[in-house]
Design an enzyme around this catalytic site. Structure first.
Site, PDB file in Angstrom:
ATOM      1  N   HIS A  87      -4.133  62.600 -61.459  1.00 13.00           N
ATOM      2  CA  HIS A  87      -2.779  63.134 -60.548  1.00 13.00           C
ATOM      3  C   HIS A  87      -1.833  61.681 -59.369  1.00 13.00           C
ATOM      4  O   HIS A  87      -2.808  60.996 -59.008  1.00 13.00           O
ATOM      5  CB  HIS A  87      -2.978  63.834 -58.842  1.00 13.00           C
ATOM      6  CG  HIS A  87      -3.351  65.450 -59.160  1.00 13.00           C
ATOM      7  ND1 HIS A  87      -3.746  66.506 -58.093  1.00 13.00           N
ATOM      8  CD2 HIS A  87      -3.671  66.168 -60.662  1.00 13.00           C
ATOM      9  CE1 HIS A  87      -4.284  67.201 -58.685  1.00 13.00           C
ATOM     10  NE2 HIS A  87      -4.290  67.316 -59.997  1.00 13.00           N
ATOM     11  N   TYR A 215      -1.853  69.467 -48.687  1.00 15.00           N
ATOM     12  CA  TYR A 215      -2.601  69.171 -47.327  1.00 15.00           C
ATOM     13  C   TYR A 215      -1.672  70.127 -46.553  1.00 15.00           C
ATOM     14  O   TYR A 215      -0.151  69.377 -46.586  1.00 15.00           O
ATOM     15  CB  TYR A 215      -3.240  68.118 -47.522  1.00 15.00           C
ATOM     16  CG  TYR A 215      -3.891  67.358 -48.091  1.00 15.00           C
ATOM     17  CD1 TYR A 215      -5.549  66.887 -47.632  1.00 15.00           C
ATOM     18  CD2 TYR A 215      -3.431  66.547 -49.206  1.00 15.00           C
ATOM     19  CE1 TYR A 215      -6.261  67.052 -48.280  1.00 15.00           C
ATOM     20  CE2 TYR A 215      -4.371  65.944 -49.976  1.00 15.00           C
ATOM     21  CZ  TYR A 215      -5.704  65.929 -49.740  1.00 15.00           C
ATOM     22  OH  TYR A 215      -6.766  65.723 -50.284  1.00 15.00           O
ATOM     23  N   PRO A 307     -14.236  65.747 -45.548  1.00 12.45           N
ATOM     24  CA  PRO A 307     -13.524  66.250 -46.784  1.00 12.45           C
ATOM     25  C   PRO A 307     -12.372  65.608 -46.615  1.00 12.45           C
ATOM     26  O   PRO A 307     -11.705  65.138 -47.916  1.00 12.45           O
ATOM     27  CB  PRO A 307     -14.094  66.887 -47.186  1.00 12.45           C
ATOM     28  CG  PRO A 307     -14.395  68.266 -45.505  1.00 12.45           C
ATOM     29  CD  PRO A 307     -14.794  67.055 -45.189  1.00 12.45           C
ATOM     30  N   LYS A 311     -13.173  60.530 -49.494  1.00 10.33           N
ATOM     31  CA  LYS A 311     -13.910  59.589 -49.919  1.00 10.33           C
ATOM     32  C   LYS A 311     -15.777  59.741 -49.900  1.00 10.33           C
ATOM     33  O   LYS A 311     -16.432  59.381 -50.243  1.00 10.33           O
ATOM     34  CB  LYS A 311     -14.035  59.082 -48.769  1.00 10.33           C
ATOM     35  CG  LYS A 311     -12.139  58.618 -48.581  1.00 10.33           C
ATOM     36  CD  LYS A 311     -11.809  58.264 -49.904  1.00 10.33           C
ATOM     37  CE  LYS A 311     -10.346  57.941 -49.437  1.00 10.33           C
ATOM     38  NZ  LYS A 311      -9.798  57.064 -51.033  1.00 10.33           N
ATOM     39  N   TYR A 399      -5.176  56.679 -49.927  1.00 11.50           N
ATOM     40  CA  TYR A 399      -5.866  58.330 -50.827  1.00 11.50           C
ATOM     41  C   TYR A 399      -5.876  57.623 -52.097  1.00 11.50           C
ATOM     42  O   TYR A 399      -7.054  58.226 -52.751  1.00 11.50           O
ATOM     43  CB  TYR A 399      -4.780  58.671 -51.178  1.00 11.50           C
ATOM     44  CG  TYR A 399      -4.915  59.779 -51.230  1.00 11.50           C
ATOM     45  CD1 TYR A 399      -5.394  61.094 -50.392  1.00 11.50           C
ATOM     46  CD2 TYR A 399      -4.983  60.215 -52.740  1.00 11.50           C
ATOM     47  CE1 TYR A 399      -5.653  62.286 -51.060  1.00 11.50           C
ATOM     48  CE2 TYR A 399      -4.862  61.938 -52.931  1.00 11.50           C
ATOM     49  CZ  TYR A 399      -5.583  62.928 -52.118  1.00 11.50           C
ATOM     50  OH  TYR A 399      -5.607  64.120 -53.088  1.00 11.50           O
TER      51      TYR A 399
END
Length: 404
Positions: A87, A215, A307, A311, A399
Protein backbone atom coordinates in the site's frame (compact mmCIF):
# COMPACT_ATOMS: atom_id res chain seq x y z
CA UNK A 1 20.03 -23.80 47.20
CA UNK A 2 19.04 -25.30 43.82
CA UNK A 3 19.82 -29.01 43.65
CA UNK A 4 19.87 -31.45 40.76
CA UNK A 5 17.00 -33.94 40.60
CA UNK A 6 17.60 -37.15 42.54
CA UNK A 7 16.91 -40.61 41.18
CA UNK A 8 13.55 -40.63 42.94
CA UNK A 9 12.41 -37.43 41.26
CA UNK A 10 13.99 -37.95 37.82
CA UNK A 11 10.85 -39.59 36.43
CA UNK A 12 8.75 -36.53 37.22
CA UNK A 13 11.30 -33.78 36.58
CA UNK A 14 13.59 -32.73 33.76
CA UNK A 15 16.48 -30.28 33.67
CA UNK A 16 18.22 -28.76 30.67
CA UNK A 17 20.33 -25.78 29.71
CA UNK A 18 20.05 -23.32 26.82
CA UNK A 19 21.65 -19.98 26.17
CA UNK A 20 18.40 -18.00 25.98
CA UNK A 21 14.92 -18.86 27.26
CA UNK A 22 12.17 -17.04 25.38
CA UNK A 23 8.80 -16.73 27.08
CA UNK A 24 5.95 -16.46 24.56
CA UNK A 25 5.49 -17.83 21.03
CA UNK A 26 3.78 -14.84 19.47
CA UNK A 27 5.54 -12.80 16.77
CA UNK A 28 8.00 -11.18 19.21
CA UNK A 29 9.19 -14.48 20.67
CA UNK A 30 9.32 -16.28 17.34
CA UNK A 31 11.13 -13.41 15.60
CA UNK A 32 13.72 -13.34 18.36
CA UNK A 33 14.02 -17.11 18.20
CA UNK A 34 14.62 -16.93 14.45
CA UNK A 35 17.29 -14.23 14.84
CA UNK A 36 19.12 -16.26 17.48
CA UNK A 37 18.85 -19.52 15.54
CA UNK A 38 20.29 -17.80 12.46
CA UNK A 39 23.28 -16.78 14.60
CA UNK A 40 23.77 -20.26 16.05
CA UNK A 41 22.53 -19.30 19.53
CA UNK A 42 20.43 -21.97 21.25
CA UNK A 43 17.07 -20.69 22.45
CA UNK A 44 14.03 -22.48 23.82
CA UNK A 45 10.61 -20.88 23.31
CA UNK A 46 7.96 -21.55 25.96
CA UNK A 47 4.29 -20.84 25.31
CA UNK A 48 1.42 -21.45 27.73
CA UNK A 49 -1.18 -21.80 24.97
CA UNK A 50 -1.48 -24.34 22.16
CA UNK A 51 -0.13 -23.63 18.69
CA UNK A 52 -3.69 -23.58 17.32
CA UNK A 53 -4.71 -20.99 19.91
CA UNK A 54 -1.77 -18.75 19.00
CA UNK A 55 -2.64 -18.97 15.31
CA UNK A 56 -6.30 -18.31 16.04
CA UNK A 57 -5.69 -14.86 17.52
CA UNK A 58 -6.97 -12.13 15.20
CA UNK A 59 -4.57 -9.20 15.08
CA UNK A 60 -3.53 -6.32 12.85
CA UNK A 61 -1.75 -6.77 9.58
CA UNK A 62 -0.03 -3.55 8.44
CA UNK A 63 3.75 -4.07 8.33
CA UNK A 64 6.25 -1.25 8.27
CA UNK A 65 9.17 -1.58 5.88
CA UNK A 66 11.45 -2.34 8.81
CA UNK A 67 9.34 -5.38 9.69
CA UNK A 68 9.29 -6.49 6.06
CA UNK A 69 13.07 -6.10 5.96
CA UNK A 70 13.43 -8.21 9.12
CA UNK A 71 11.40 -11.06 7.59
CA UNK A 72 13.60 -10.84 4.49
CA UNK A 73 16.76 -10.84 6.63
CA UNK A 74 15.56 -14.08 8.19
CA UNK A 75 14.86 -15.59 4.77
CA UNK A 76 11.15 -15.79 5.55
CA UNK A 77 9.71 -13.21 3.18
CA UNK A 78 8.72 -15.34 0.17
CA UNK A 79 5.06 -15.95 1.06
CA UNK A 80 4.73 -12.41 2.43
CA UNK A 81 5.87 -10.90 -0.87
CA UNK A 82 3.70 -13.32 -2.87
CA UNK A 83 0.51 -12.76 -0.88
CA UNK A 84 0.98 -9.43 0.88
CA UNK A 85 -0.54 -6.22 -0.45
CA UNK A 86 1.79 -3.25 -0.90
CA UNK A 87 0.00 0.00 0.00
CA UNK A 88 1.46 3.29 -1.11
CA UNK A 89 -1.19 5.33 0.69
CA UNK A 90 -4.43 5.35 2.64
CA UNK A 91 -7.59 7.44 2.76
CA UNK A 92 -8.36 9.84 5.59
CA UNK A 93 -12.07 10.59 5.91
CA UNK A 94 -13.69 13.65 7.41
CA UNK A 95 -16.97 15.43 6.74
CA UNK A 96 -18.13 12.67 4.39
CA UNK A 97 -15.16 12.99 2.06
CA UNK A 98 -11.89 11.09 1.85
CA UNK A 99 -8.48 12.47 1.02
CA UNK A 100 -5.60 10.17 0.11
CA UNK A 101 -2.39 10.34 2.13
CA UNK A 102 0.27 9.41 -0.44
CA UNK A 103 2.87 7.60 1.63
CA UNK A 104 5.32 7.09 -1.21
CA UNK A 105 5.23 10.72 -2.32
CA UNK A 106 5.32 12.13 1.22
CA UNK A 107 7.67 9.68 2.96
CA UNK A 108 9.30 7.71 0.16
CA UNK A 109 8.06 4.39 1.57
CA UNK A 110 5.07 2.06 1.51
CA UNK A 111 3.57 -0.44 3.95
CA UNK A 112 2.66 -4.10 3.49
CA UNK A 113 -0.74 -5.53 4.42
CA UNK A 114 -0.02 -9.08 5.60
CA UNK A 115 -1.89 -10.46 8.58
CA UNK A 116 -0.14 -11.06 11.90
CA UNK A 117 -1.56 -14.58 11.80
CA UNK A 118 0.32 -15.18 8.55
CA UNK A 119 3.54 -13.73 9.98
CA UNK A 120 3.16 -16.07 12.95
CA UNK A 121 2.47 -19.04 10.70
CA UNK A 122 5.60 -18.36 8.63
CA UNK A 123 7.70 -18.11 11.78
CA UNK A 124 6.19 -21.27 13.29
CA UNK A 125 6.76 -23.29 10.11
CA UNK A 126 10.34 -22.09 9.77
CA UNK A 127 11.13 -22.87 13.41
CA UNK A 128 9.69 -26.36 13.13
CA UNK A 129 11.61 -27.00 9.89
CA UNK A 130 14.87 -25.84 11.48
CA UNK A 131 14.57 -28.21 14.41
CA UNK A 132 14.60 -25.36 16.92
CA UNK A 133 12.39 -26.16 19.91
CA UNK A 134 9.12 -24.58 20.96
CA UNK A 135 7.20 -26.00 23.91
CA UNK A 136 3.48 -25.28 23.70
CA UNK A 137 1.02 -25.71 26.58
CA UNK A 138 3.72 -25.03 29.14
CA UNK A 139 1.87 -24.54 32.43
CA UNK A 140 2.88 -22.64 35.56
CA UNK A 141 5.83 -20.90 33.92
CA UNK A 142 7.92 -19.09 36.54
CA UNK A 143 11.13 -17.05 36.29
CA UNK A 144 13.85 -17.33 38.90
CA UNK A 145 17.09 -15.58 39.99
CA UNK A 146 16.68 -12.73 37.54
CA UNK A 147 19.11 -10.52 39.40
CA UNK A 148 21.94 -13.03 39.47
CA UNK A 149 24.20 -14.49 36.81
CA UNK A 150 22.35 -17.81 36.48
CA UNK A 151 18.63 -17.27 35.85
CA UNK A 152 16.32 -20.20 35.25
CA UNK A 153 12.77 -20.96 34.25
CA UNK A 154 10.44 -23.61 35.59
CA UNK A 155 7.31 -25.00 33.97
CA UNK A 156 5.10 -28.05 33.98
CA UNK A 157 3.90 -30.11 31.05
CA UNK A 158 2.08 -33.45 30.99
CA UNK A 159 2.63 -33.89 34.71
CA UNK A 160 6.40 -33.42 34.43
CA UNK A 161 8.21 -30.55 36.13
CA UNK A 162 10.87 -28.89 33.97
CA UNK A 163 13.76 -26.60 34.81
CA UNK A 164 15.59 -24.62 32.13
CA UNK A 165 18.89 -23.01 33.10
CA UNK A 166 20.00 -20.19 30.84
CA UNK A 167 22.15 -17.09 30.45
CA UNK A 168 19.28 -14.73 29.66
CA UNK A 169 15.48 -14.68 29.58
CA UNK A 170 13.48 -12.78 26.97
CA UNK A 171 9.97 -11.87 28.10
CA UNK A 172 7.85 -11.83 24.95
CA UNK A 173 4.62 -13.07 26.50
CA UNK A 174 2.36 -10.06 26.15
CA UNK A 175 0.64 -7.63 28.47
CA UNK A 176 -0.86 -10.31 30.74
CA UNK A 177 2.19 -12.59 30.76
CA UNK A 178 4.39 -13.72 33.62
CA UNK A 179 7.54 -11.87 32.51
CA UNK A 180 6.73 -8.30 33.48
CA UNK A 181 4.84 -9.59 36.54
CA UNK A 182 8.08 -11.25 37.71
CA UNK A 183 9.82 -7.88 38.08
CA UNK A 184 9.50 -6.31 41.55
CA UNK A 185 6.97 -3.49 41.50
CA UNK A 186 9.47 -1.00 42.86
CA UNK A 187 11.84 -1.75 39.97
CA UNK A 188 9.33 -0.67 37.30
CA UNK A 189 7.62 2.56 36.43
CA UNK A 190 4.45 2.17 34.38
CA UNK A 191 2.67 4.81 32.33
CA UNK A 192 -0.88 4.27 31.08
CA UNK A 193 -3.70 6.02 29.26
CA UNK A 194 -7.02 4.17 29.00
CA UNK A 195 -9.34 5.47 26.29
CA UNK A 196 -13.07 5.87 26.93
CA UNK A 197 -14.15 3.70 23.99
CA UNK A 198 -13.38 0.42 22.25
CA UNK A 199 -13.25 -1.02 18.75
CA UNK A 200 -15.93 -3.39 17.50
CA UNK A 201 -14.25 -5.48 14.80
CA UNK A 202 -15.70 -7.75 12.14
CA UNK A 203 -13.84 -10.14 9.85
CA UNK A 204 -15.62 -11.43 6.76
CA UNK A 205 -14.83 -13.18 3.50
CA UNK A 206 -15.82 -10.36 1.17
CA UNK A 207 -13.75 -8.16 -1.16
CA UNK A 208 -12.53 -4.99 0.61
CA UNK A 209 -14.48 -1.80 -0.03
CA UNK A 210 -11.25 -0.11 -1.13
CA UNK A 211 -7.84 -1.27 -2.34
CA UNK A 212 -6.29 0.84 0.45
CA UNK A 213 -7.29 1.44 4.07
CA UNK A 214 -9.89 4.06 4.95
CA UNK A 215 -9.67 5.85 8.32
CA UNK A 216 -12.82 7.85 8.93
CA UNK A 217 -13.61 10.53 11.53
CA UNK A 218 -17.39 10.85 11.73
CA UNK A 219 -19.80 12.53 14.10
CA UNK A 220 -21.13 9.08 15.04
CA UNK A 221 -17.62 7.80 15.80
CA UNK A 222 -14.50 6.44 14.17
CA UNK A 223 -14.56 3.76 11.45
CA UNK A 224 -11.78 1.81 9.73
CA UNK A 225 -12.04 -0.19 6.53
CA UNK A 226 -9.15 -2.63 6.28
CA UNK A 227 -8.39 -6.01 4.76
CA UNK A 228 -6.35 -9.17 5.12
CA UNK A 229 -6.36 -10.19 1.46
CA UNK A 230 -8.19 -9.36 -1.80
CA UNK A 231 -11.03 -11.59 -0.60
CA UNK A 232 -11.02 -11.03 3.18
CA UNK A 233 -12.08 -7.74 4.80
CA UNK A 234 -11.59 -6.39 8.31
CA UNK A 235 -13.82 -3.53 9.50
CA UNK A 236 -13.94 -1.61 12.78
CA UNK A 237 -16.33 0.77 14.50
CA UNK A 238 -15.70 2.91 17.56
CA UNK A 239 -18.07 1.73 20.28
CA UNK A 240 -18.79 2.26 23.96
CA UNK A 241 -16.69 0.33 26.47
CA UNK A 242 -19.79 -1.31 27.90
CA UNK A 243 -21.10 -2.37 24.49
CA UNK A 244 -21.71 -6.06 23.85
CA UNK A 245 -20.92 -8.08 20.74
CA UNK A 246 -24.30 -9.80 21.08
CA UNK A 247 -26.02 -6.45 20.59
CA UNK A 248 -24.60 -6.14 17.07
CA UNK A 249 -26.03 -8.24 14.28
CA UNK A 250 -24.04 -8.28 11.04
CA UNK A 251 -26.73 -6.16 9.39
CA UNK A 252 -26.60 -3.57 12.18
CA UNK A 253 -22.82 -3.41 11.97
CA UNK A 254 -22.72 -2.79 8.23
CA UNK A 255 -25.58 -0.28 8.39
CA UNK A 256 -23.57 1.71 10.92
CA UNK A 257 -20.36 1.37 8.90
CA UNK A 258 -22.11 2.84 5.85
CA UNK A 259 -23.15 5.86 7.89
CA UNK A 260 -19.55 6.58 8.91
CA UNK A 261 -17.78 6.43 5.53
CA UNK A 262 -18.19 8.57 2.44
CA UNK A 263 -21.25 7.85 0.24
CA UNK A 264 -19.23 6.43 -2.66
CA UNK A 265 -17.52 3.89 -0.41
CA UNK A 266 -20.80 3.09 1.36
CA UNK A 267 -22.40 2.33 -2.00
CA UNK A 268 -19.51 0.03 -2.99
CA UNK A 269 -19.47 -1.91 0.31
CA UNK A 270 -19.95 -5.66 -0.16
CA UNK A 271 -21.32 -7.35 2.96
CA UNK A 272 -21.36 -10.94 4.10
CA UNK A 273 -21.62 -13.05 7.24
CA UNK A 274 -18.97 -12.33 9.84
CA UNK A 275 -16.50 -15.08 10.64
CA UNK A 276 -15.21 -13.26 13.72
CA UNK A 277 -16.63 -10.41 15.76
CA UNK A 278 -15.12 -8.91 18.90
CA UNK A 279 -14.75 -5.76 20.99
CA UNK A 280 -11.31 -4.59 22.09
CA UNK A 281 -10.60 -1.82 24.61
CA UNK A 282 -7.94 0.76 23.73
CA UNK A 283 -5.00 1.75 25.91
CA UNK A 284 -1.52 3.19 25.78
CA UNK A 285 0.91 1.55 28.20
CA UNK A 286 4.68 1.61 28.71
CA UNK A 287 6.78 -0.08 31.40
CA UNK A 288 10.26 1.24 32.11
CA UNK A 289 12.93 -0.04 32.06
CA UNK A 290 12.67 -2.95 29.60
CA UNK A 291 15.38 -4.85 31.46
CA UNK A 292 15.65 -6.28 34.96
CA UNK A 293 18.87 -8.16 35.59
CA UNK A 294 19.00 -11.02 33.11
CA UNK A 295 15.38 -10.52 31.98
CA UNK A 296 14.66 -8.41 28.88
CA UNK A 297 11.10 -7.42 27.93
CA UNK A 298 10.01 -7.11 24.30
CA UNK A 299 6.75 -6.38 22.51
CA UNK A 300 3.45 -6.22 24.39
CA UNK A 301 5.12 -7.38 27.61
CA UNK A 302 6.64 -3.89 27.79
CA UNK A 303 4.21 -1.66 25.91
CA UNK A 304 0.74 -1.48 24.42
CA UNK A 305 -0.53 1.00 21.83
CA UNK A 306 -4.05 1.52 20.52
CA UNK A 307 -4.45 -0.15 17.11
CA UNK A 308 -4.86 3.19 15.32
CA UNK A 309 -1.81 3.31 13.05
CA UNK A 310 -0.94 -0.39 13.51
CA UNK A 311 2.21 -0.04 15.62
CA UNK A 312 1.95 -3.03 17.97
CA UNK A 313 3.51 -5.78 15.85
CA UNK A 314 5.98 -3.35 14.32
CA UNK A 315 7.22 -2.22 17.74
CA UNK A 316 7.69 -5.87 18.70
CA UNK A 317 9.78 -6.34 15.56
CA UNK A 318 12.01 -3.36 16.35
CA UNK A 319 12.43 -4.49 19.99
CA UNK A 320 13.61 -7.95 19.00
CA UNK A 321 15.88 -6.54 16.31
CA UNK A 322 17.68 -4.51 18.98
CA UNK A 323 17.65 -7.39 21.47
CA UNK A 324 18.65 -10.06 18.97
CA UNK A 325 21.59 -8.02 17.71
CA UNK A 326 22.66 -7.31 21.30
CA UNK A 327 22.60 -11.00 22.21
CA UNK A 328 24.59 -11.90 19.10
CA UNK A 329 27.13 -9.22 20.06
CA UNK A 330 27.36 -10.74 23.56
CA UNK A 331 28.12 -14.24 22.31
CA UNK A 332 30.27 -13.39 19.31
CA UNK A 333 32.21 -10.39 20.59
CA UNK A 334 31.99 -10.87 24.36
CA UNK A 335 30.58 -7.36 24.59
CA UNK A 336 27.58 -6.34 26.69
CA UNK A 337 27.36 -2.85 25.21
CA UNK A 338 24.24 -3.68 23.23
CA UNK A 339 22.53 -5.40 26.15
CA UNK A 340 23.33 -2.51 28.47
CA UNK A 341 21.91 -0.03 25.94
CA UNK A 342 18.87 -2.13 24.96
CA UNK A 343 16.22 -0.62 27.21
CA UNK A 344 17.13 3.01 26.54
CA UNK A 345 17.48 2.40 22.81
CA UNK A 346 14.19 0.51 22.48
CA UNK A 347 12.25 2.99 24.62
CA UNK A 348 13.27 5.93 22.44
CA UNK A 349 11.48 4.32 19.50
CA UNK A 350 8.65 3.00 21.66
CA UNK A 351 7.75 6.44 23.01
CA UNK A 352 7.73 7.95 19.51
CA UNK A 353 5.32 5.25 18.36
CA UNK A 354 3.21 5.66 21.51
CA UNK A 355 3.03 9.40 20.83
CA UNK A 356 1.95 8.83 17.25
CA UNK A 357 -0.68 6.23 18.16
CA UNK A 358 -2.06 8.51 20.90
CA UNK A 359 -2.15 11.49 18.50
CA UNK A 360 -3.79 9.55 15.68
CA UNK A 361 -6.33 8.03 18.07
CA UNK A 362 -7.13 11.45 19.54
CA UNK A 363 -7.48 12.89 16.04
CA UNK A 364 -9.85 10.28 14.63
CA UNK A 365 -12.17 9.37 17.51
CA UNK A 366 -15.05 11.13 19.21
CA UNK A 367 -14.59 11.49 22.96
CA UNK A 368 -17.82 11.07 24.97
CA UNK A 369 -16.92 13.57 27.70
CA UNK A 370 -15.71 16.33 25.39
CA UNK A 371 -17.18 19.74 26.25
CA UNK A 372 -16.88 21.10 22.73
CA UNK A 373 -13.48 22.76 22.90
CA UNK A 374 -11.67 19.49 22.20
CA UNK A 375 -13.92 18.81 19.22
CA UNK A 376 -13.14 22.21 17.71
CA UNK A 377 -9.41 21.61 18.20
CA UNK A 378 -9.76 18.21 16.52
CA UNK A 379 -11.52 19.78 13.54
CA UNK A 380 -8.85 22.48 13.27
CA UNK A 381 -6.15 19.80 13.36
CA UNK A 382 -7.83 17.79 10.60
CA UNK A 383 -8.29 20.90 8.50
CA UNK A 384 -4.61 21.77 8.91
CA UNK A 385 -3.44 18.20 8.30
CA UNK A 386 -5.38 17.78 5.07
CA UNK A 387 -4.37 21.20 3.78
CA UNK A 388 -0.67 21.14 4.63
CA UNK A 389 1.91 19.01 2.83
CA UNK A 390 4.28 19.38 5.78
CA UNK A 391 1.66 18.10 8.23
CA UNK A 392 0.68 15.27 5.89
CA UNK A 393 4.37 14.35 5.49
CA UNK A 394 4.77 14.08 9.28
CA UNK A 395 1.77 11.74 9.39
CA UNK A 396 3.17 9.66 6.52
CA UNK A 397 6.66 9.47 8.06
CA UNK A 398 5.29 8.08 11.30
CA UNK A 399 2.78 5.78 9.60
CA UNK A 400 5.39 3.99 7.45
CA UNK A 401 7.67 3.65 10.48
CA UNK A 402 10.51 5.65 11.91
CA UNK A 403 14.06 4.35 11.29
CA UNK A 404 15.47 1.70 13.59
Amino acid sequence: MNELPTASTAATSRRERVQVAIIGAGPAGLLLGALLHQAGIEALVLEQRSADYVLGRIRAGVLEQGTVALMDRLGLGARMHAQGLVHGGFALGWRNRHQRIDLEALAGKAVMVYGQTEVTRDLMDARAASGARTVYEAADVALHDLGGTAPWVSYRRDGVEHRVDCDFIAGCDGYHGVSRASIPADALRCYERVYPFGWLGVLCDTPPVSHELIYSNHARGFALCSMRSPTRSRYYLQCALDDKVEAWSDAAFFDELRRRIEPEAAEALVTGPSIEKSIAPLRSFVAEPMRHGRLFLAGDAAHIVPPTGAKGLNLAASDVTYLGDALVEHYRERSDAGLDAYSERALKRVWKAVRFSWWFTSLMHRFPDDSGFGQKIQEAELDYLLGSRAASAALAENYVGLPL
